[in-house]
Write a protein that holds these residues in place. Structure first.
Motif, PDB file in Angstrom:
ATOM      1  N   ASP A  63       4.866   8.351 -27.897  1.00 15.83           N
ATOM      2  CA  ASP A  63       3.706   8.395 -28.786  1.00 15.83           C
ATOM      3  C   ASP A  63       2.413   8.107 -28.032  1.00 15.83           C
ATOM      4  O   ASP A  63       1.416   8.818 -28.181  1.00 15.83           O
ATOM      5  CB  ASP A  63       3.860   7.388 -29.937  1.00 15.83           C
ATOM      6  CG  ASP A  63       4.932   7.790 -30.929  1.00 15.83           C
ATOM      7  OD1 ASP A  63       5.367   8.967 -30.923  1.00 15.83           O
ATOM      8  OD2 ASP A  63       5.346   6.910 -31.728  1.00 15.83           O
ATOM      9  N   VAL A  64       2.423   7.050 -27.217  1.00 17.73           N
ATOM     10  CA  VAL A  64       1.207   6.701 -26.486  1.00 17.73           C
ATOM     11  C   VAL A  64       0.896   7.756 -25.424  1.00 17.73           C
ATOM     12  O   VAL A  64      -0.266   8.073 -25.169  1.00 17.73           O
ATOM     13  CB  VAL A  64       1.275   5.267 -25.898  1.00 17.73           C
ATOM     14  CG1 VAL A  64       2.088   5.196 -24.631  1.00 17.73           C
ATOM     15  CG2 VAL A  64      -0.122   4.727 -25.659  1.00 17.73           C
ATOM     16  N   SER A  65       1.910   8.355 -24.845  1.00 18.59           N
ATOM     17  CA  SER A  65       1.706   9.417 -23.856  1.00 18.59           C
ATOM     18  C   SER A  65       1.000  10.619 -24.481  1.00 18.59           C
ATOM     19  O   SER A  65       0.047  11.158 -23.914  1.00 18.59           O
ATOM     20  CB  SER A  65       3.050   9.835 -23.250  1.00 18.59           C
ATOM     21  OG  SER A  65       2.861  10.832 -22.286  1.00 18.59           O
ATOM     22  N   ARG A  66       1.457  11.031 -25.667  1.00 16.92           N
ATOM     23  CA  ARG A  66       0.807  12.151 -26.364  1.00 16.92           C
ATOM     24  C   ARG A  66      -0.635  11.816 -26.724  1.00 16.92           C
ATOM     25  O   ARG A  66      -1.543  12.633 -26.550  1.00 16.92           O
ATOM     26  CB  ARG A  66       1.597  12.520 -27.621  1.00 16.92           C
ATOM     27  CG  ARG A  66       2.853  13.324 -27.340  1.00 16.92           C
ATOM     28  CD  ARG A  66       3.485  13.853 -28.616  1.00 16.92           C
ATOM     29  NE  ARG A  66       4.070  12.803 -29.431  1.00 16.92           N
ATOM     30  CZ  ARG A  66       5.291  12.332 -29.266  1.00 16.92           C
ATOM     31  NH1 ARG A  66       6.067  12.816 -28.316  1.00 16.92           N
ATOM     32  NH2 ARG A  66       5.756  11.364 -30.039  1.00 16.92           N
ATOM     33  N   ALA A  67      -0.866  10.593 -27.205  1.00 17.48           N
ATOM     34  CA  ALA A  67      -2.216  10.180 -27.588  1.00 17.48           C
ATOM     35  C   ALA A  67      -3.134  10.131 -26.366  1.00 17.48           C
ATOM     36  O   ALA A  67      -4.287  10.587 -26.424  1.00 17.48           O
ATOM     37  CB  ALA A  67      -2.173   8.826 -28.287  1.00 17.48           C
ATOM     38  N   LEU A  68      -2.647   9.603 -25.251  1.00 15.68           N
ATOM     39  CA  LEU A  68      -3.446   9.537 -24.033  1.00 15.68           C
ATOM     40  C   LEU A  68      -3.750  10.932 -23.505  1.00 15.68           C
ATOM     41  O   LEU A  68      -4.873  11.218 -23.075  1.00 15.68           O
ATOM     42  CB  LEU A  68      -2.735   8.714 -22.955  1.00 15.68           C
ATOM     43  CG  LEU A  68      -2.570   7.220 -23.225  1.00 15.68           C
ATOM     44  CD1 LEU A  68      -1.777   6.569 -22.102  1.00 15.68           C
ATOM     45  CD2 LEU A  68      -3.902   6.536 -23.425  1.00 15.68           C
ATOM     46  N   SER A  69      -2.763  11.800 -23.533  1.00 17.16           N
ATOM     47  CA  SER A  69      -2.947  13.168 -23.066  1.00 17.16           C
ATOM     48  C   SER A  69      -4.043  13.873 -23.870  1.00 17.16           C
ATOM     49  O   SER A  69      -4.928  14.529 -23.301  1.00 17.16           O
ATOM     50  CB  SER A  69      -1.625  13.933 -23.165  1.00 17.16           C
ATOM     51  OG  SER A  69      -1.788  15.243 -22.691  1.00 17.16           O
ATOM     52  N   ALA A  70      -4.007  13.727 -25.197  1.00 14.28           N
ATOM     53  CA  ALA A  70      -5.027  14.352 -26.053  1.00 14.28           C
ATOM     54  C   ALA A  70      -6.407  13.786 -25.752  1.00 14.28           C
ATOM     55  O   ALA A  70      -7.391  14.537 -25.657  1.00 14.28           O
ATOM     56  CB  ALA A  70      -4.666  14.144 -27.518  1.00 14.28           C
ATOM     57  N   LYS A  71      -6.502  12.472 -25.585  1.00 16.35           N
ATOM     58  CA  LYS A  71      -7.790  11.823 -25.289  1.00 16.35           C
ATOM     59  C   LYS A  71      -8.323  12.296 -23.944  1.00 16.35           C
ATOM     60  O   LYS A  71      -9.520  12.579 -23.808  1.00 16.35           O
ATOM     61  CB  LYS A  71      -7.609  10.304 -25.298  1.00 16.35           C
ATOM     62  CG  LYS A  71      -8.880   9.535 -25.139  1.00 16.35           C
ATOM     63  CD  LYS A  71      -9.707   9.646 -26.388  1.00 16.35           C
ATOM     64  CE  LYS A  71     -10.792   8.595 -26.429  1.00 16.35           C
ATOM     65  NZ  LYS A  71     -11.583   8.679 -27.645  1.00 16.35           N
ATOM     66  N   LEU A  72      -7.459  12.393 -22.949  1.00 19.61           N
ATOM     67  CA  LEU A  72      -7.890  12.850 -21.619  1.00 19.61           C
ATOM     68  C   LEU A  72      -8.320  14.314 -21.655  1.00 19.61           C
ATOM     69  O   LEU A  72      -9.272  14.702 -20.974  1.00 19.61           O
ATOM     70  CB  LEU A  72      -6.767  12.640 -20.600  1.00 19.61           C
ATOM     71  CG  LEU A  72      -6.503  11.179 -20.234  1.00 19.61           C
ATOM     72  CD1 LEU A  72      -5.159  11.034 -19.546  1.00 19.61           C
ATOM     73  CD2 LEU A  72      -7.630  10.626 -19.372  1.00 19.61           C
ATOM     74  N   ASP A  73      -7.634  15.139 -22.470  1.00 18.67           N
ATOM     75  CA  ASP A  73      -7.989  16.559 -22.577  1.00 18.67           C
ATOM     76  C   ASP A  73      -9.378  16.753 -23.177  1.00 18.67           C
ATOM     77  O   ASP A  73     -10.093  17.673 -22.806  1.00 18.67           O
ATOM     78  CB  ASP A  73      -6.957  17.324 -23.413  1.00 18.67           C
ATOM     79  CG  ASP A  73      -5.645  17.530 -22.675  1.00 18.67           C
ATOM     80  OD1 ASP A  73      -5.605  17.290 -21.444  1.00 18.67           O
ATOM     81  OD2 ASP A  73      -4.652  17.922 -23.324  1.00 18.67           O
ATOM     82  N   GLU A  74      -9.781  15.865 -24.090  1.00 16.76           N
ATOM     83  CA  GLU A  74     -11.087  16.018 -24.732  1.00 16.76           C
ATOM     84  C   GLU A  74     -12.214  15.367 -23.929  1.00 16.76           C
ATOM     85  O   GLU A  74     -13.376  15.511 -24.278  1.00 16.76           O
ATOM     86  CB  GLU A  74     -11.061  15.474 -26.166  1.00 16.76           C
ATOM     87  CG  GLU A  74     -10.964  13.974 -26.273  1.00 16.76           C
ATOM     88  CD  GLU A  74     -10.829  13.475 -27.702  1.00 16.76           C
ATOM     89  OE1 GLU A  74     -11.343  12.377 -27.988  1.00 16.76           O
ATOM     90  OE2 GLU A  74     -10.200  14.165 -28.521  1.00 16.76           O
ATOM     91  N   SER A  75     -11.869  14.652 -22.862  1.00 24.23           N
ATOM     92  CA  SER A  75     -12.894  14.032 -22.014  1.00 24.23           C
ATOM     93  C   SER A  75     -12.858  14.681 -20.635  1.00 24.23           C
ATOM     94  O   SER A  75     -11.973  15.473 -20.335  1.00 24.23           O
ATOM     95  CB  SER A  75     -12.636  12.529 -21.887  1.00 24.23           C
ATOM     96  OG  SER A  75     -11.615  12.286 -20.951  1.00 24.23           O
ATOM     97  N   ASP A  76     -13.799  14.313 -19.805  1.00 23.63           N
ATOM     98  CA  ASP A  76     -13.789  14.812 -18.426  1.00 23.63           C
ATOM     99  C   ASP A  76     -13.465  13.685 -17.447  1.00 23.63           C
ATOM    100  O   ASP A  76     -13.811  13.747 -16.271  1.00 23.63           O
ATOM    101  CB  ASP A  76     -15.128  15.458 -18.081  1.00 23.63           C
ATOM    102  CG  ASP A  76     -16.267  14.456 -18.025  1.00 23.63           C
ATOM    103  OD1 ASP A  76     -16.103  13.325 -18.539  1.00 23.63           O
ATOM    104  OD2 ASP A  76     -17.322  14.789 -17.461  1.00 23.63           O
ATOM    105  N   ALA A  77     -12.780  12.666 -17.921  1.00 21.14           N
ATOM    106  CA  ALA A  77     -12.505  11.478 -17.113  1.00 21.14           C
ATOM    107  C   ALA A  77     -11.686  11.783 -15.859  1.00 21.14           C
ATOM    108  O   ALA A  77     -11.822  11.097 -14.856  1.00 21.14           O
ATOM    109  CB  ALA A  77     -11.790  10.419 -17.949  1.00 21.14           C
ATOM    110  N   MET A  78     -10.841  12.812 -15.913  1.00 22.47           N
ATOM    111  CA  MET A  78     -10.036  13.180 -14.744  1.00 22.47           C
ATOM    112  C   MET A  78     -10.630  14.366 -13.991  1.00 22.47           C
ATOM    113  O   MET A  78     -10.020  14.852 -13.047  1.00 22.47           O
ATOM    114  CB  MET A  78      -8.596  13.490 -15.185  1.00 22.47           C
ATOM    115  CG  MET A  78      -7.777  12.269 -15.548  1.00 22.47           C
ATOM    116  SD  MET A  78      -7.558  11.101 -14.193  1.00 22.47           S
ATOM    117  CE  MET A  78      -6.485  12.017 -13.096  1.00 22.47           C
ATOM    118  N   GLY A  79     -11.797  14.819 -14.414  1.00 24.10           N
ATOM    119  CA  GLY A  79     -12.427  15.947 -13.742  1.00 24.10           C
ATOM    120  C   GLY A  79     -11.755  17.251 -14.122  1.00 24.10           C
ATOM    121  O   GLY A  79     -10.963  17.318 -15.065  1.00 24.10           O
TER     122      GLY A  79
END
Length: 169
Positions: A55-71
């Motif tokens: 659950d937390v993996s899916r939530a983190l993945s979605a959050k990272l996809d909507e941000s540019d935190a990983m470039g």
């Protein structure tokens, strides 16, 4: 003021992890060959099961996809819990390790291997195993005396129920 990528990621992801009932323990961004890997370590007082990790993996993945935190480059996200021989650094880590065997590096007395019995704001009450047939002893250890502490894996430990049954026999 400049912040590191790990600090920016922590600011972005920690509220999300907390909302899932978990603590964000560690964030590491590594280059592995041509790929980048984002490792996120989570935990809680009761541990984290596979469903919580998913659950937390899916939530983190979605959050990272909507941000540019990983470039813009590709990366792999790995979410897990601390390993069996985890390092104890925060008060909550020691509290979660009650009844576990821990190897302590001490500021003045070298090294000590003992079982954590209780934890309070100032330090720990420990059970130091007896050597060569001697009984175990107790010891109080204050947090400032500890320079490093790591949980030890025990393969042949008898749990309290087994010891009670043997004592009754």
């Amino acid at each position: 003021m400049s912040t590191t990528q790990s600090e920016r990621l922590r600011e972005l992801l920690e509220p999300l992890v907390k909302s899932q009932g978990l603590d964000l323990e560690e964030i590491v961004v590594e280059s592995v060959g041509r790929k980048r890997v984002l490792r996120v370590v989570v935990d809680s007082d009761t541990g984290a099961d596979l469903d919580q990790i998913a659950d937390v993996s899916r939530a983190l993945s979605a959050k990272l996809d909507e941000s540019d935190a990983m470039g813009q480059g590709a990366y792999d996200l790995e979410v897990g819990t601390p390993g069996a021989e985890r390092l104890l650094e925060e008060h909550r880590h020691f509290a979660r390790a009650v009844d576990r065997l821990v190897r302590f590096q001490l500021a003045e007395d070298g090294e000590l291997v003992a079982r954590i019995l209780t934890v309070d704001d100032e330090g720990l009450d420990l059970e130091v195993p007896g050597v060569k047939g001697r009984k175990a002893t107790t010891r109080r250890l204050l947090f400032p005396e500890i320079t490093r502490a790591r949980v030890q894996v025990e393969f042949n430990r008898k749990d309290k129920k087994d010891m009670t049954e043997e004592e009754e026999a």
